[in-house]
Design an enzyme around this catalytic site. Structure first.
Site, short mmCIF file in Angstrom:
data_model
loop_
_atom_site.label_atom_id
_atom_site.label_comp_id
_atom_site.label_asym_id
_atom_site.label_seq_id
_atom_site.Cartn_x
_atom_site.Cartn_y
_atom_site.Cartn_z
N SER A 46 0.84 -1.20 0.00
CA SER A 46 0.00 0.00 0.00
C SER A 46 0.87 1.24 0.00
O SER A 46 2.01 1.22 0.46
CB SER A 46 -0.89 0.03 1.25
OG SER A 46 -0.13 0.37 2.40
N ASP A 47 0.32 2.34 -0.52
CA ASP A 47 0.94 3.62 -0.22
C ASP A 47 0.78 3.84 1.28
O ASP A 47 -0.08 3.25 1.93
CB ASP A 47 0.30 4.75 -1.03
CG ASP A 47 1.25 5.92 -1.23
OD1 ASP A 47 2.20 6.06 -0.43
OD2 ASP A 47 1.05 6.71 -2.17
N TRP A 48 1.60 4.71 1.84
CA TRP A 48 1.67 4.86 3.29
C TRP A 48 0.37 5.49 3.82
O TRP A 48 0.10 6.66 3.61
CB TRP A 48 2.88 5.70 3.64
CG TRP A 48 4.15 4.92 3.86
CD1 TRP A 48 4.98 5.03 4.92
CD2 TRP A 48 4.75 3.92 3.02
NE1 TRP A 48 6.05 4.17 4.81
CE2 TRP A 48 5.94 3.47 3.65
CE3 TRP A 48 4.38 3.34 1.80
CZ2 TRP A 48 6.75 2.47 3.10
CZ3 TRP A 48 5.21 2.36 1.25
CH2 TRP A 48 6.37 1.94 1.90
#
Length: 695
Positions: free
Chosen positions: A238-240
């Site tokens: 995932s993106d953060w």
């Protein structure tokens, strides 16, 4: 570890059998800001990641967004992806990736979070400098080579942001509505092409939603499209902070949740997931699938067992890397105008002369801005340093700021430790916005008047302006494409006084130069061009190299000429509709016959090229022709092949390109392979998307 995915999967399954539930869950979420948890008893290390489109980011404390502050994390600062795209050179894209992979390995990283391959749907996206192009073919061709370069060093490239991350406005929650055919055949096709050709070991999901589902939790995007239809078996992270729901993320084929907070055990795929497994709400097999893909990644990177002994070493800050940076930067500089052969400034003619360099960007560095793309650069050559260093005292080079991004004096080039003047009243409180703006305008006028008064005393004038990472940055979009900081006022007056002035613009994307463009004889464009960018720009100005960069995007006259804005609704904070369909960038410009400052693919050189004898070889699926250099300058030209609109396919489309080097006063036969998914059509060739010859 060498072997097919299936053989790696067998080994991963053997390791999986020895793991406890807690150990498996530790592997699928962040245990530090850029690191997962390993399993020491089985020799499984943590997975270590880093931001890195333009270099490996500085080290942070494990649970705080505070730099460690040591001296061992300075790195090579690479040209941004837009600069790489401006080279139109697959080899240079590969060399860019190779430097990044080598230094990531040297810094102990397993996954480098690059490259970004979202298309430049709009010129206003604040993150456009991290992306390659508005064109899917140019993007996929260069990104694929970039990825191969990275992964040659036993480091995984991580293609991002999957998918439709085309604006920073409300990026964490905005939903996007798009026709299925456009989604699949344009925006997702870029990722599919890159997966097939570049074989990236990992992919990062985007923050936004598509058709009501967050990308990190989307079964349509991850399970059905990526895994089932495309057969992708790599690692998905995932993106953060992009995961919102434990059950949805568990059931989606995402493998690891990362975030920006330090409550690592409370991440959605941490303790909340364990509780749901123990209660029977979530099947542990879903976790097993994720862990297997992580183990396959580790096996690919030689991170496990005896394979660690053969994992490649990666030196960083090498002399070779700096040479690569210079070569990439040289290839990316785009010459946009050169009337009356104003350029280059031949050295014999400027010896003992006085040169005045004007503009904040001449003395500013850009490596330390842009959001997650920021770099702790070993060094960065500014244009001013590049010019002075190249001239070596042969001419007098003076500098005046000319314009200001803010009211500051005693400026340091990196924009830090400025001393503000006139920004606070006697009581120590910040002045109101109106007062600030008035003082800022007055200050800019002082700088402008100073530069205009001085320019008569110099033999040559070089202006360096454009944008900076206060404007081109993650987390915010541009309001328009106007040239900021009252540069237009300065340039209009400067070119009135000195029509021979050389203008160089630096930025992450198009700016409106129409107010003074007709008055300008010599104009250079340069994207954020890495640690050697100042040297590359100086070499073009002084004629040490012949420029060969071409624009990877359309330079509109106004942002309203972009179909994402005039037809779609770019920038909406709730729901974005992709009403323009396939007609983005130059496709829309060509169809609607809209005038532009410079078309997609445009770029000049000091040579004079011509193509003729064009033909299409149906058997080889290639365009043949002859390239002629009619000048006395050795140089390179980019031959571009476009499919013309027809009944099947109602837009202009780049389907082939090749950079060809040619000696002065010579000619060569060329062949450019053509990619076409919808059968044989009519083609045209040229050096940009506007000036084409039908084949």
């Amino acid at each position: 570890m060498e072997g097919t995915i299936q053989s790696l999967k067998y080994r991963a399954e053997e390791i999986l059998e020895a793991l406890t539930l807690d150990e498996k869950i530790g592997m699928i979420h962040g245990n530090e800001l850029f690191k997962t948890k390993g399993v020491p008893r089985l020799g499984i290390p943590p997975l270590v990641m880093s931001d890195g489109p333009m270099g490996v980011r500085a080290e942070f404390r494990p649970s705080e967004w505070i730099p460690v502050g040591n001296t061992d994390d300075y790195v090579t600062y690479l040209p941004c992806n837009s600069a790489v795209a401006a080279t139109w050179n697959r080899n240079l894209a590969s060399r860019t990736g190779s430097v990044l992979g080598e230094e990531a390995r040297g810094r102990g990283k397993d996954v480098i979070l690059a490259p970004g391959i979202n298309l430049k749907r709009s010129p206003l996206c604040g993150r456009n400098f991290e992306y390659f192009s508005e064109d899917p073919y140019l993007t996929s061709e260069l990104a694929s080579e970039y990825i191969k370069g990275v992964q040659n060093w036993d480091v995984s490239a991580c293609v991002k942001h999957f998918a439709l991350n085309h604006q920073e406005t409300a990026r964490l929650e905005v939903d996007e509505e798009i026709d299925d055919e456009v989604l699949n055949d344009l925006y997702l096709q870029v990722f599919k092409d890159v997966i097939e050709k570049g074989n990236p070991y990992s992919i990062m999901t985007a923050y936004n939603k598509i058709k009501g589902e967050y990308c990190s939790e989307s079964k349509f995007l991850l399970n059905e499209t990526l895994r089932k239809q495309w057969g992708y078996q790599g690692f998905v992270v995932s993106d953060w902070g992009a995961v919102h729901d434990t059950v949805k993320a568990a059931e989606a084929d995402i493998d690891c949740e990362m975030s920006v907070t330090d409550n690592f055990d409370d991440y959605k795929l941490a303790n909340p997931l364990k509780e749901k497994v123990l209660s029977g709400e979530i099947d542990e097999e879903l976790i097993d699938r994720k862990v297997i893909r992580i183990l396959i990644l580790m096996l690919r990177l030689n991170m496990l067992d005896e394979d660690v002994m053969i994992r490649k070493e990666g030196p960083y800050n090498s002399f070779a890397a700096r040479q690569d940076c210079l070569d990439i930067a040289r290839g990316s500089v785009v010459l946009l105008k050169n009337e009356d052969n104003t350029l280059p400034l031949a050295r014999p003619l400027i010896k003992t002369k006085k040169i005045l360099v004007i503009g904040e960007n001449a003395n500013r560095i850009h490596s330390n801005g842009g959001g997650s793309a920021e770099i702790k650069a070993l060094y960065e050559i500014s244009p001013l340093m590049g010019l002075k260093g190249r001239l070596g005292g042969a001419a007098t080079v003076d500098y005046l700021r000319g314009y200001a991004s803010s009211i500051k004096e005693n400026a340091t080039p990196d924009g830090t430790n400025w001393q503000a003047i006139s920004l606070e009243n006697e009581g120590g409180k910040t002045a109101d916005a109106e007062t600030k703006e008035r003082e800022l305008s007055e200050y800019r006028k002082q700088l402008r008047d100073e530069a205009l008064e001085a320019c008569a005393d110099y033999d040559k004038i070089i202006f360096v302006g454009g944008l900076n990472h206060d404007i081109d940055s993650e987390g915010l979009d541009r309001k328009d494409i106007s040239l900021p900081y009252e540069q237009n006022e300065l340039l209009e007056a400067l070119l009135e006084k000195r029509p021979d002035a050389i203008v160089a613009m630096i930025g992450g994307g198009v700016v409106d130069m129409t107010r003074w463009l007709d008055k300008c004889k010599a104009l250079i464009w340069m994207y954020y061009n890495g640690m050697e960018g100042g040297n590359a720009l100086a070499e073009v100005i002084l004629g040490d190299i012949n420029p060969c960069g071409h624009l990877p995007e359309t330079f509109y006259c106004s942002e309203k000429d972009s179909s994402a804005i005039s037809v779609g609704d770019f920038g909406d904070s709730r729901m974005v509709h992709y009403r323009e369909g396939f007609h983005i960038g130059y496709r829309h410009i060509h169809k609607e016959k809209i005038p532009v400052q410079f078309p997609f693919g445009y770029g000049l050189s000091f040579s004079d090229f011509e193509i003729n004898s064009l033909s299409y070889n149906t058997g080889r699926h290639a365009v043949k022709g002859r390239l002629i250099n009619k000048s006395s300058e050795d140089g390179a030209e980019i031959i571009q092949i476009y499919r013309l609109p027809d009944d099947q396919h109602d837009y202009l489309e780049l389907v082939g390109f090749e950079k060809v080097y040619l000696r002065a006063n010579s000619e060569i036969d060329f062949e450019v392979n053509v990619r076409d998914r919808v059968g044989i059509g009519k083609y045209a060739a040229g050096f940009n998307s506007r000036d084409l010859t039908e084949i």
